[in-house]
Scaffold this motif. Structure first.
Motif, PDB file in Angstrom:
ATOM      1  N   PHE A   1       7.708  -1.769 -11.638  1.00  0.00           N
ATOM      2  CA  PHE A   1       6.265  -2.487 -11.227  1.00  0.00           C
ATOM      3  C   PHE A   1       6.605  -3.964 -11.044  1.00  0.00           C
ATOM      4  O   PHE A   1       5.696  -4.671 -10.232  1.00  0.00           O
ATOM      5  CB  PHE A   1       5.576  -2.440 -12.552  1.00  0.00           C
ATOM      6  CG  PHE A   1       4.179  -3.290 -12.869  1.00  0.00           C
ATOM      7  CD1 PHE A   1       3.218  -3.110 -11.728  1.00  0.00           C
ATOM      8  CD2 PHE A   1       4.199  -4.553 -13.577  1.00  0.00           C
ATOM      9  CE1 PHE A   1       2.091  -4.081 -11.989  1.00  0.00           C
ATOM     10  CE2 PHE A   1       3.308  -5.263 -13.768  1.00  0.00           C
ATOM     11  CZ  PHE A   1       2.187  -4.825 -12.987  1.00  0.00           C
ATOM     12  N   TYR A   2       7.468  -4.677 -11.795  1.00  0.00           N
ATOM     13  CA  TYR A   2       7.582  -6.152 -11.498  1.00  0.00           C
ATOM     14  C   TYR A   2       8.303  -6.233 -10.128  1.00  0.00           C
ATOM     15  O   TYR A   2       8.007  -7.335  -9.509  1.00  0.00           O
ATOM     16  CB  TYR A   2       8.683  -6.533 -12.576  1.00  0.00           C
ATOM     17  CG  TYR A   2       8.296  -6.597 -13.793  1.00  0.00           C
ATOM     18  CD1 TYR A   2       7.008  -6.797 -14.254  1.00  0.00           C
ATOM     19  CD2 TYR A   2       8.869  -6.406 -14.964  1.00  0.00           C
ATOM     20  CE1 TYR A   2       6.151  -7.036 -15.208  1.00  0.00           C
ATOM     21  CE2 TYR A   2       8.424  -6.635 -16.330  1.00  0.00           C
ATOM     22  CZ  TYR A   2       7.147  -6.780 -16.474  1.00  0.00           C
ATOM     23  OH  TYR A   2       6.611  -6.767 -17.722  1.00  0.00           O
ATOM     24  N   ALA A   3       9.069  -5.206  -9.587  1.00  0.00           N
ATOM     25  CA  ALA A   3       9.594  -5.659  -8.055  1.00  0.00           C
ATOM     26  C   ALA A   3       8.365  -5.460  -7.200  1.00  0.00           C
ATOM     27  O   ALA A   3       8.254  -6.037  -6.185  1.00  0.00           O
ATOM     28  CB  ALA A   3      10.714  -4.320  -7.779  1.00  0.00           C
ATOM     29  N   PHE A   4       7.698  -4.605  -7.484  1.00  0.00           N
ATOM     30  CA  PHE A   4       6.471  -4.220  -6.764  1.00  0.00           C
ATOM     31  C   PHE A   4       5.296  -5.702  -6.703  1.00  0.00           C
ATOM     32  O   PHE A   4       4.761  -5.889  -5.839  1.00  0.00           O
ATOM     33  CB  PHE A   4       5.643  -2.981  -7.150  1.00  0.00           C
ATOM     34  CG  PHE A   4       3.976  -3.021  -6.538  1.00  0.00           C
ATOM     35  CD1 PHE A   4       3.808  -2.709  -5.231  1.00  0.00           C
ATOM     36  CD2 PHE A   4       2.911  -3.589  -7.105  1.00  0.00           C
ATOM     37  CE1 PHE A   4       2.776  -2.671  -4.606  1.00  0.00           C
ATOM     38  CE2 PHE A   4       1.679  -3.470  -6.493  1.00  0.00           C
ATOM     39  CZ  PHE A   4       1.630  -3.088  -5.600  1.00  0.00           C
TER      40      PHE A   4
ATOM     41  N   LEU B   1       0.791  -1.298   0.037  1.00  0.00           N
ATOM     42  CA  LEU B   1       0.015  -0.133  -0.088  1.00  0.00           C
ATOM     43  C   LEU B   1       0.975   1.331  -0.274  1.00  0.00           C
ATOM     44  O   LEU B   1       0.610   2.141  -0.810  1.00  0.00           O
ATOM     45  CB  LEU B   1      -1.165  -0.046   1.146  1.00  0.00           C
ATOM     46  CG  LEU B   1      -1.948   1.020   1.167  1.00  0.00           C
ATOM     47  CD1 LEU B   1      -3.063   0.879   0.225  1.00  0.00           C
ATOM     48  CD2 LEU B   1      -2.789   0.930   2.607  1.00  0.00           C
ATOM     49  N   ALA B   2       2.091   1.288   0.994  1.00  0.00           N
ATOM     50  CA  ALA B   2       2.672   2.317   0.984  1.00  0.00           C
ATOM     51  C   ALA B   2       3.587   2.534  -0.387  1.00  0.00           C
ATOM     52  O   ALA B   2       3.795   3.499  -0.902  1.00  0.00           O
ATOM     53  CB  ALA B   2       3.915   2.089   2.153  1.00  0.00           C
TER      54      ALA B   2
ATOM     55  N   LEU C   1     -13.446   0.901   2.074  1.00  0.00           N
ATOM     56  CA  LEU C   1     -13.048  -0.428   2.378  1.00  0.00           C
ATOM     57  C   LEU C   1     -11.827  -0.551   3.054  1.00  0.00           C
ATOM     58  O   LEU C   1     -11.504  -1.450   3.649  1.00  0.00           O
ATOM     59  CB  LEU C   1     -12.925  -1.088   0.791  1.00  0.00           C
ATOM     60  CG  LEU C   1     -12.873  -2.617   0.926  1.00  0.00           C
ATOM     61  CD1 LEU C   1     -14.268  -3.107   1.296  1.00  0.00           C
ATOM     62  CD2 LEU C   1     -12.676  -3.201  -0.690  1.00  0.00           C
ATOM     63  N   ILE C   2     -10.598   0.255   2.604  1.00  0.00           N
ATOM     64  CA  ILE C   2      -9.328   0.158   3.137  1.00  0.00           C
ATOM     65  C   ILE C   2      -9.407   0.403   4.660  1.00  0.00           C
ATOM     66  O   ILE C   2      -9.010  -0.359   5.561  1.00  0.00           O
ATOM     67  CB  ILE C   2      -8.371   1.138   2.582  1.00  0.00           C
ATOM     68  CG1 ILE C   2      -8.086   0.747   1.104  1.00  0.00           C
ATOM     69  CG2 ILE C   2      -7.154   1.143   3.216  1.00  0.00           C
ATOM     70  CD1 ILE C   2      -7.269   1.631   0.292  1.00  0.00           C
ATOM     71  N   VAL C   3     -10.203   1.629   5.036  1.00  0.00           N
ATOM     72  CA  VAL C   3     -10.492   1.870   6.499  1.00  0.00           C
ATOM     73  C   VAL C   3     -11.091   0.804   7.349  1.00  0.00           C
ATOM     74  O   VAL C   3     -10.713   0.382   8.324  1.00  0.00           O
ATOM     75  CB  VAL C   3     -11.177   3.299   6.542  1.00  0.00           C
ATOM     76  CG1 VAL C   3     -11.459   3.532   7.931  1.00  0.00           C
ATOM     77  CG2 VAL C   3     -10.508   4.495   6.017  1.00  0.00           C
ATOM     78  N   ALA C   4     -12.298  -0.047   6.781  1.00  0.00           N
ATOM     79  CA  ALA C   4     -12.913  -1.080   7.348  1.00  0.00           C
ATOM     80  C   ALA C   4     -12.141  -2.043   7.441  1.00  0.00           C
ATOM     81  O   ALA C   4     -12.162  -2.819   8.576  1.00  0.00           O
ATOM     82  CB  ALA C   4     -14.073  -1.308   6.520  1.00  0.00           C
TER      83      ALA C   4
END
Length: 259
Positions: A113-116, A90-91, A175-178
């Motif tokens: 992107f591939y590292a992510f 997320l970070a 949704l993320i907060v929940a």
């Protein structure tokens, strides 16, 4: 679709060139996304394999009657390090990709992107410990079919989906907060509701993001900036990749069989 038709009409003789360029751009988006997805699941499978053993002599914690956590598995699943691993993707999305797009070439952004994708594999590797391999494969197939259908809708529909974008983003934030709150509440009812709502949100985002990627290309194709288009393809792949992975995770919570 309306934007696509208007640009083709204005382009006149260049309409065939725009069509070919759009197909090549979308192929690159889907190809990059597919490679990233493969990296994620291979990384998750390999990391889970290093985390579990059947030999109690090399274990630090017991999972079931015949499986145990290794030192590595305990570190990433049971120690405080698990919180870093959980929130690292997320970070990365919020802080890492923006800097990469501004500073790196299109090829460099693709490597990031591939590292992510590998980092995401580490983050979700626990699914191979928690769920049966058969149920993971089944949910992956269901997700793939649903994703393909929804993306096709986003690509071909003549309806402008931009209006639903802000609504979906607001739903995603909620949704993320929940989800974060439920980490501490551990409510099964809330987890079920999050999964159901999450499937609907990421289904909508799949169609919305596909149309947005297509429109972004059509708006910038006339400029002929290949470096920008290369970065746009990777960022489009990131959007669809996140839609796919999150929809898969939500469906797995609903349909997966646990070990």
């Amino acid at each position: 679709m309306a934007l696509f038709d208007s640009i083709r009409s204005a382009a006149g003789a260049r309409s065939a060139e725009i069509d070919a360029g759009l197909r090549a751009h979308m192929n690159k988006v889907y190809g990059t996304m597919s490679v990233g997805t493969l990296i994620t699941f291979l990384a998750a499978w390999a990391i889970a394999g290093l985390s579990v053993t059947s030999d109690p002599a090399n274990a630090v914690a017991q999972l079931s009657s015949d499986s145990y956590l290794t030192n590595f598995g305990y570190a990433i699943y049971a120690s405080p390090l698990k919180w870093v691993i959980m929130f690292a993707p997320l970070a990365f999305v919020f802080f890492g990709f923006g800097a990469a797009v501004n500073r790196l070439s299109a090829a460099g952004v693709q490597v990031v992107f591939y590292a992510f994708a590998a980092l995401m594999g580490l983050s979700i590797s626990s699914i191979f410990v928690t769920f049966t391999g058969e149920s993971i494969a089944q949910v992956f197939l269901v997700t793939s079919i649903a994703f393909a259908g929804l993306s096709l809708v986003g690509y071909t529909t003549k309806k402008d989906l931009s209006g639903m974008g802000s609504f979906l983003i607001m739903g995603l934030i909620g949704l993320i907060v929940a989800s974060v709150v439920n980490i501490f509440l551990a409510s099964s009812a809330m987890a079920f509701a999050i999964s159901v709502i999450g499937v609907l949100i990421f289904a909508g985002l799949t169609a919305y993001d596909t149309q947005r990627i297509k429109n972004d290309y059509l708006q910038m194709a006339h400029a002929g900036d290949q470096e920008w288009l290369g970065k746009a393809a990777v960022m489009g792949a990131l959007s669809l990749y996140l839609d796919f992975i999150n929809m898969f995770m939500m469906l797995l919570q609903l349909l997966g069989n646990r070990e």
